[in-house]
Scaffold this active site. Structure first.
Site, PDB file in Angstrom:
ATOM      1  N   LYS A  68       6.551  11.480  11.641  1.00  0.00           N
ATOM      2  CA  LYS A  68       7.888  11.229  12.196  1.00  0.00           C
ATOM      3  C   LYS A  68       8.382  12.441  12.986  1.00  0.00           C
ATOM      4  CE  LYS A  68      10.034   9.934   8.382  1.00  0.00           C
ATOM      5  NZ  LYS A  68      11.071   9.383   7.475  1.00  0.00           N
TER       6      LYS A  68
ATOM      7  N   HIS B  21     -13.280 -16.953   4.188  1.00  0.00           N
ATOM      8  CA  HIS B  21     -13.924 -17.217   5.470  1.00  0.00           C
ATOM      9  C   HIS B  21     -13.858 -16.005   6.390  1.00  0.00           C
ATOM     10  CE1 HIS B  21     -14.429 -21.502   4.511  1.00  0.00           C
ATOM     11  NE2 HIS B  21     -13.287 -21.343   3.857  1.00  0.00           N
TER      12      HIS B  21
ATOM     13  N   GLU C 209       1.951   4.268  -1.193  1.00  0.00           N
ATOM     14  CA  GLU C 209       2.996   5.259  -0.934  1.00  0.00           C
ATOM     15  C   GLU C 209       3.404   5.955  -2.225  1.00  0.00           C
ATOM     16  OE1 GLU C 209       6.199   5.032   2.379  1.00  0.00           O
ATOM     17  OE2 GLU C 209       7.217   4.377   0.544  1.00  0.00           O
TER      18      GLU C 209
END
Length: 526
Positions: free
Chosen positions: A494, A374, A343
């Site tokens: 947004k 793994h 950001e």
């Protein structure tokens, strides 16, 4: 100036052509003292960057570029309170939040309020509407109002205060809040609503749900005053919600969300670990601040991390960077860094409003060790991608048990060595592996990495770690000539979500949207 127009940048580009063919096996073979040459010690921390694909000349050229980019000057401007966040006209002063006795009076006063509040909860002075003690605290926030405190509360869970459980709600998905509320008692639960503007969609949606849940039991609006506090600058909206001004903790527009754990945003963390531990967190960060400010470039930990990231991204061609903490307590640290780094520096426009035309923030990702071994380490070792990595390990375990920590550390060191040096066909053949399997057993190696050793994971060392990476991010922003402290890239989605919500909930004209969005809304509505 665009970085690529700098003679120092061009010198690095030319040097990279000479370095790129070299293998870490060769670099170590030609210099048996490479570890001593490419490692830094400070205040209990050890940074080993000898497994980076760099030479003495590389580091000299990188530091020369840092001087050209004026890292020192920009640091001074930040410390002097200049509005280096120029697109929003704001200073960047999060360091003053942890400056201790040297902090501004307004900061000291705010911290004193937070301390008094924490102690009133821990001492049982603050009680719910029924007169019972608070046993559970729920932080409702998102992004910087959630990631930092959530990560640190897990990291310091060995110091969890008795009789208080702290929870975190961020996602607007009801699957986040509903199961938690079902497990809590409204008579003994306190909510912290963390939103600077008190308009954040996800946070306010969850806060209203929590308020309705409380009032279903309490019955009286007056109960809100005993069960809700806010961290905000918008007193008008907090009052409309039902939170009294005395229950609102302030912070300032010169504190960016991803740098806000040191402010009132850290209130939930302080409740989780206790105020004295929160002060130690700040002390560790303050010590790293002094190191960053006072230490020459060749011994400066944050600058060194930034220069190595720049080298790998812009001159060796890496597009990602892995954070691999060999500590389950730091399980959320990669997610925290994703916001802090991407950001801040995931931008393509420079400080002058012009396109950069170079790579900036790499994609940050990772997992705690040994779990990641793994899942995705196969790609590290044999996938053909250049993936620089940061290994973080602790000399002392959080929860000592026989046999555990030595195995954890052995795996950490083994992976950093395997990534660096690999395994040649000759080595595989010498081990008696059938010829047909040899190509599958070869490990190319030459994957660059840092290893950061912490003495232990306590509030002080966590403070050091967080400030170290904050300053790394600042340095990279300067090196790329961009503003690391705004985040305009979060706005468009947004805005569109605000337009789409009423269309999904009801009916409306979809003609302004593309065919994909129209089709998906129609499908969602059945």
């Amino acid at each position: 100036m665009n970085p690529i127009d700098s003679p120092a940048w061009r010198a690095l580009a030319a040097h990279a052509e000479a370095i790129r063919p070299l293998h870490l096996r060769d670099l170590f073979a030609t210099d048996p003292q490479r570890f001593e040459l490419f490692s830094l010690h400070h205040d209990g921390l050890l940074l080993d960057y000898s497994k980076q694909r760099v030479s003495v000349e590389t580091m000299a050229l990188l530091r020369a570029y840092a001087e050209t980019a004026d890292v020192t000057g920009w640091r001074r401007r930040m410390l002097d309170g200049e509005s280096i966040n120029h697109t929003e006209g704001r200073a960047v002063r999060h360091m003053s939040l942890r400056a201790g006795d040297q902090a501004p009076a307004e900061v000291r006063a705010a911290l004193a309020r937070q301390q008094a509040f924490c102690e009133s909860i821990h001492n049982g002075v603050w009680r719910g509407f029924s007169g019972e003690r608070i046993t559970d605290v729920v932080n409702i926030g998102i992004g910087g109002s959630d990631l930092g405190p959530r990560m640190a509360a897990l990291a310091l869970s060995a110091r969890q205060q008795p009789d208080i459980a702290v929870h975190f709600i961020a996602n607007v998905d009801s699957a986040d809040i509903a199961p938690l509320l079902a497990s809590l008692n409204p008579r003994t639960t306190l909510f912290i609503v963390a939103s600077k503007t008190f308009t954040t969609l996800e946070t306010l949606t969850n806060a209203r749900t929590a308020r309705d849940w409380l009032l279903a039991t309490a019955g009286q609006e007056s109960a809100i005053a005993r069960h809700f506090v806010a961290i905000s600058t918008n007193l008008e909206l907090t009052k409309q919600f039902g939170i009294a001004d005395d229950n609102v903790f302030e912070f300032w527009d010169w504190v960016g969300g991803r740098f806000s754990i040191w402010s009132a945003i850290g209130l939930s963390l302080a409740l989780a670990i206790g105020w004295k531990n929160f002060e130690q967190l700040q002390a560790g960060a303050r010590a790293m601040d002094r190191h960053f400010i006072d230490t020459p470039a060749d011994e400066n930990l944050p600058l060194t991390l930034a220069l190595l990231s720049l080298w790998n991204t812009n001159f060796l061609g890496a597009s990602t960077e892995a954070m691999l903490p060999y500590s389950q307590s730091l399980h959320l640290f990669p997610a925290y860094l994703q916001q802090l780094e991407m950001e801040s520096n995931g931008k393509q426009i420079d400080r002058d409003g012009k396109p950069l035309n170079i790579a900036t923030s790499p994609v940050i990702w990772g997992e705690s060790g040994t779990n990641g071994q793994h899942s995705f380490y196969q790609l590290f070792h044999q996938g053909g991608h250049l993936i620089p990595a940061d290994f973080v390990a602790l000399r002392e375990a959080d929860f000592p048990l026989p046999g555990h920590h030595a195995s954890l550390l052995a795996n950490c060191l083994a992976q950093s060595a395997a990534l660096a040096f690999g395994q040649t066909a000759e080595e595989v053949r010498a081990a008696g592996i059938p010829e047909a399997l040899i190509p599958y057993k070869v490990f190319p190696g030459n994957q660059p990495s840092n290893t950061l050793l912490l003495p232990s994971l306590d509030p002080y060392t966590l403070g050091q770690l967080l400030a170290l990476f904050e300053h790394k991010v600042f340095c990279l922003g300067v090196l790329w000539n961009l503003n690391a402290f705004d985040q305009w890239g979060v706005e468009l989605g947004k805005q569109l979500a605000g337009q789409l919500t009423p269309l999904i909930e009801g009916n409306g004209d979809l003609s302004a949207f593309d065919s994909s969005t129209r089709g998906l809304i129609t499908a969602l509505k059945g």
